[in-house]
Structure formats: C-alpha cells, structure tokens
Design a protein around this motif. Structure first.
Motif, short mmCIF file in Angstrom:
data_model
loop_
_atom_site.label_atom_id
_atom_site.label_comp_id
_atom_site.label_asym_id
_atom_site.label_seq_id
_atom_site.Cartn_x
_atom_site.Cartn_y
_atom_site.Cartn_z
N ARG A 306 0.91 -1.28 0.11
CA ARG A 306 -0.01 0.07 -0.01
C ARG A 306 0.89 1.35 0.02
N LEU A 307 0.27 2.35 -0.59
CA LEU A 307 1.11 3.55 -0.75
C LEU A 307 0.36 4.57 0.10
N SER A 308 1.12 5.68 0.66
CA SER A 308 0.66 6.56 1.43
C SER A 308 -0.28 7.59 0.34
N VAL A 309 -1.27 8.18 1.09
CA VAL A 309 -2.10 9.18 0.17
C VAL A 309 -1.49 10.38 -0.49
N LEU A 310 -0.52 10.81 0.05
CA LEU A 310 0.10 12.10 -0.41
C LEU A 310 0.80 11.67 -1.35
N ALA A 311 1.83 10.46 -1.14
CA ALA A 311 2.51 10.13 -2.30
C ALA A 311 1.83 9.57 -3.52
N LEU A 312 0.71 9.00 -3.25
CA LEU A 312 0.07 8.38 -4.34
C LEU A 312 -0.80 9.51 -4.99
N THR A 313 -1.02 10.53 -4.47
CA THR A 313 -1.70 11.72 -5.10
C THR A 313 -0.84 12.33 -6.07
N GLU A 314 0.35 12.66 -5.37
CA GLU A 314 1.62 13.37 -6.15
C GLU A 314 1.87 12.33 -7.45
N GLN A 315 1.79 10.96 -7.29
CA GLN A 315 2.37 10.25 -8.40
C GLN A 315 1.38 10.09 -9.34
N GLN A 316 -0.13 10.05 -9.23
CA GLN A 316 -1.28 10.00 -10.09
C GLN A 316 -1.13 11.40 -10.90
N LEU A 317 -1.02 12.64 -10.03
CA LEU A 317 -0.95 13.94 -10.66
C LEU A 317 0.19 13.96 -11.82
N GLN A 318 1.24 13.30 -11.74
CA GLN A 318 2.22 13.35 -12.53
C GLN A 318 2.15 12.87 -13.56
N ARG A 319 1.57 11.46 -13.42
CA ARG A 319 1.05 10.67 -14.31
C ARG A 319 -0.10 11.03 -15.41
N TRP A 320 -1.03 11.86 -14.69
CA TRP A 320 -2.00 12.17 -15.58
C TRP A 320 -1.49 13.55 -16.43
N LEU A 321 -0.69 14.33 -15.70
CA LEU A 321 0.08 15.30 -16.71
C LEU A 321 0.68 14.89 -17.84
N ASN A 322 1.46 13.85 -17.71
CA ASN A 322 2.23 13.19 -18.83
C ASN A 322 1.09 12.72 -19.92
N SER A 323 0.03 12.39 -19.47
CA SER A 323 -1.12 12.17 -20.60
C SER A 323 -1.84 13.29 -21.00
N ARG A 324 -1.74 14.18 -20.42
CA ARG A 324 -2.50 15.46 -20.65
C ARG A 324 -1.74 16.77 -20.77
N PRO A 325 -0.78 16.80 -21.85
CA PRO A 325 0.05 17.87 -21.42
C PRO A 325 -0.53 19.14 -22.21
N ASP A 326 -1.73 19.10 -22.58
CA ASP A 326 -2.65 20.13 -23.21
C ASP A 326 -3.16 21.14 -21.92
N ILE A 327 -2.97 20.58 -20.65
CA ILE A 327 -3.66 21.09 -19.65
C ILE A 327 -2.69 21.78 -18.64
N ASP A 328 -2.88 23.16 -18.35
CA ASP A 328 -2.26 23.81 -17.32
C ASP A 328 -2.80 23.53 -15.90
N LEU A 329 -2.08 23.12 -15.04
CA LEU A 329 -2.34 22.53 -13.74
C LEU A 329 -1.82 23.33 -12.76
N VAL A 330 -2.45 24.20 -11.92
CA VAL A 330 -1.91 24.66 -10.88
C VAL A 330 -2.45 23.93 -9.38
N ILE A 331 -1.09 23.74 -8.73
CA ILE A 331 -1.53 22.98 -7.40
C ILE A 331 -0.96 23.67 -6.18
N LYS A 332 -1.90 23.77 -5.20
CA LYS A 332 -1.80 24.18 -4.08
C LYS A 332 -1.78 23.39 -3.01
N ARG A 333 -0.83 23.48 -2.11
CA ARG A 333 -0.61 22.54 -0.92
C ARG A 333 -0.79 22.97 0.38
#
Length: 453
Positions: A306-333
C-alpha cells in the motif's frame, strides 16, 4: 465481434437502473397501515355499540354515540386527503391520535366511564404514537390519554345517579348505625379501587410510550443501515460489472491496435504524409493505456504494498500530466499533518484520474485549458479539491452525477460513478458544487483511527 453488452444504450440501461428498496419502510406504506388500524378501531367500537344496543346496555344517549361514531369515521379521511411530505405525515399521525383519544373518551363517558371494560382502548393510540411519532410527541399523546382517563374518573358514570346521593339515600333508609358504617367502608374501598386503576393506567401508558418508542427508533436505525448496505452492495455489483467490461475491452483491443500499428508503420515507410505520424502517436497512446490497464489489474492480483495517500496523489498527478500535456495544472498544498496509507491505492488512483479527466474535458469545452488543484492534509483527514473552468452544472445534474451512470452528450457518466464508489469504499466522500465559472469537486478521505495520534 461486437455484442449487445458493448452497446452504450444497453450498458447505461443496466447501470442506471433504480435501486430496489423494500416499500415496507416507505411513508406511504406506513400511512396505509395507520389508516387500516384506525378503520379496525372504528369497526370494533361500532360493533361494540351495536351489541350494546341489541342487549339494551345502559348508556346516556344512543344518538350521541351514533354521532360520535360517524365523526370518528369521517376523521379517518384525513390521512387519505392530506397525505404529502413526511413532515406532513407526522402532523397527520399526531392529530389522528389526539382525535382517537378524544372520541374514545366521549364514547366511554356516555357508556359507563372508567367502569366500562373497554376503557383499555385508550392505550391503543398511545402504542401507535410510540411507534409512528418522535419520542416527545409520543409522551404528549400518553399524557393526553392519562388526562382523558382522569376526567372519566372524576366525572364518573353518567348512566347512574351520583354515588354520594346513593349513600345519602341509604343513610335515610337505614336506621341502624352499623349499616351506615358498612356503607362508608364500601365507598372507601371503591374509591381505592378506582385510584389503583388510575395508577395502573398511568404507568401502562408511560411504559408503553417509553419502551415501544425506544424499540421503534432502534428498528428505524437498523432499517436505515440495512438500506444503506443494500445500496452499497448494488453499487459494488455495478462496479464489478464495469470492471468486467473494462477487462474484456482491454483484451479485445490489444490485438487490433497492434495490427493497426504494424500497418501504419508499413505505410509510413513509403509515404511521408504527416497525418500518418499523428495516427502513429495516437495508436502508441492507445497501446500505453492498454498496458497500464493490464499493469493495474496485475497489481491488484498481486496485492502490492500500500502507498501513502499524499505520495500516491503526487504520483497520479504527475502520471496524469504526462498524458494530458495540453492542460495547465495549478497545484496548491496545505500540509499540516503526517501522511497515512490507503488500503486501496489502485482504486483511489483510478478515481482521481477519472475526476481529473472529466474536469479537464469540461474546461476544454469552455475554451479554458486549465485546472486548479488544492491538496490539504489534516490530522483528521485528507482532501483534494479539483476546480475546473467549464460552464458549470445545474443543481439537478450535480445531485445525479456520480450516484448512478447518467447518459449525456459527453458519455455515460461511468467514470464519475466509478470514482464515487472507489472513494466511498475507502470511507471517504465525493461532493460537487457549482461555482460562478466552473465546478468544484472535493474528495475527502478520513484518516484511519489507528493513525489519529
């Protein structure tokens, strides 16, 4: 070969069917039972009145008894004519129980008062109120029944002369002082018996209200829990069906995509058309999606760590950005606590990507290639807010979205449904709210109690 299972209309029809919940817990069902109970009570009192009339039972006025019975019959039309919302039904039950006590009290007053053996009928509205109404209201109905019984006891039996007058007549008729003493003792014994009956009725009414109401509330709570489990089970069955469709799709698409890739490669060798390069890129992306789907399924079978929720979220966001390079994503933590693990990291990751894809599509449909994501980690929970810049959704659409697959111009709404189910399996929730320009989707997952230290 294409089968009916792959038709969008068939899939949406199967997945969007209403949950079948027992109608025994519906307000309409309770209303019908309540009306039938009152018809039974009216029928019993009517039969008792007819039997008393045939047997020449001593009453104050038969015409008044008949008028009260007709009034009781007419009051049972209230639940039928004025039934509406659940709050209105509570008022109907309250008014009907009060009318039952009032009319039964009048019937008893004209037919012997507390000496009438049917005085126990006053406890029936008390029992019904304890089942149908909230605790405080049921106690008020019980107090009303106690007041009715007390008034019957104070007024006495209207069919015979006053008890004190009878004692005075007995005193004048008897010249022996011993007989007067016996008459006084008999009067005291009778009064004690009436007082004991009043205490028995009062305790019975209060105990019925307390015990029956507490048990009814417990049954309602269990029924709600069972209903929620039924809905959850049906939603999980739908999710399993969709997972089966996805696995079949990945298996069936792998070979055609591989064949098309080889054909495009052969054609590109003899042709410099730029469109072939674009087609080759799209086919490569399709192959990547199928491989990722197989990898996710394999990780589920192998029960990976199992993965931690924050690490998993960052991993999935990076994976999604690689598949959707046409979107500008602003992340606030906003991180104010330690990370914690999830029991189903694959389900959460897939849900997050589904919601991101839908939000990105909504922004692009409104000519806005941007998203805003806010990540919050607190001691009690983890939340992620995804704000798109689309046209927004109506209140009805927001209420339906994610609950069941809904067919629309953009698709079947299956991704949102799967996202909701996946988050709910983790004990979390997905809420959506419409903004001035776009929609905000908020995912909240509580921290496990073992890690809330």
């Amino acid at each position: 070969m294409q089968t009916a299972a792959w038709q969008p209309s068939f899939l949406c029809g199967v997945m969007a069917q209403k949950l079948i919940i027992s109608t025994e817990l519906s307000p309409q069902h309770q209303l019908r039972h309540f009306a039938n109970f009152r018809w039974g009570l009216i029928a019993f009192t009517s039969i008792a009145a007819i039997a008393g009339w045939l047997l020449d039972y001593q009453v104050s006025s038969w015409p008044l008894i008949g008028l009260i019975l007709l009034t009781h019959i007419s009051t049972n039309l209230i639940p039928i004519l004025f039934a509406g919302s659940e709050k209105q039904l509570v008022h109907i039950y309250t008014i009907s129980c009060c009318l039952d006590i009032l009319l039964l009290g009048c019937l008893l007053l004209l037919s012997g008062g507390v000496s009438n053996g049917l005085v126990a009928l006053l406890l029936l509205p008390v029992a019904v109120a304890a089942v149908m109404l909230p605790g405080k209201v049921s106690y008020l109905i019980a107090l009303l029944a106690i007041m009715a019984y007390s008034l019957l006891l104070l007024i006495g039996d209207l069919t015979i002369p006053d008890l004190d007058l009878l004692l005075q007549q007995a005193q004048h008729a008897q010249h022996n002082g011993h007989m007067h003493h016996l008459s006084s003792e008999a009067g005291k014994a009778f009064n004690q018996h009436m007082l004991q009956m009043w205490w028995a009725f009062t305790l019975s009414a209060l105990l019925i209200s307390w015990f029956v109401n507490s048990q009814a509330n417990l049954i309602r709570l269990k029924s709600q829990q069972i209903s929620a489990l039924q809905q959850q089970q049906v939603r999980h069955e739908h999710m399993l069906a969709l997972a089966t469709f996805a696995a079949n799709a990945a298996h069936d698409l792998a070979s055609p995509i591989q064949t098309m890739s080889l054909l495009v490669a052969e054609i590109s060798a003899d042709n410099d058309n730029p469109a072939l390069n674009d087609l080759c890129q799209q086919l490569n992306r399709c192959q990547q999606i199928v491989r990722q789907l197989r990898a996710d399924a394999g990780s589920l079978r192998n029960n990976e760590q199992r993965l931690s929720v924050l690490a998993l979220t960052e991993q999935q966001l990076q994976r999604w950005l690689n598949s959707r390079p046409d979107i500008d994503l602003v992340i606030k933590r906003s991180l104010h606590a330690a990370d914690f693990t999830l029991p189903d990291s694959q389900g959460f990751g897939a849900a997050l990507i589904n919601i991101l894809d839908n939000a990105a599509d909504a922004s692009l449909a409104n000519n806005r290639a941007e998203l805003s994501v806010s990540i919050t980690l607190q001691l009690s929970h983890f939340s992620i807010g995804i704000r798109d810049f689309g046209e927004g959704l109506s209140d009805n659409r927001l209420a339906e979205l994610g609950e069941m697959p809904q067919q629309s111009e953009q698709g079947l709404g299956i991704g949102q449904f799967l996202a909701n189910v996946s988050i709910e399996r983790l004990g979390g929730s997905v809420s959506r709210s419409s903004l001035d320009n776009g929609t905000l989707t908020l995912i909240a997952i509580p921290r496990p109690k073992a890690e809330q230290t």
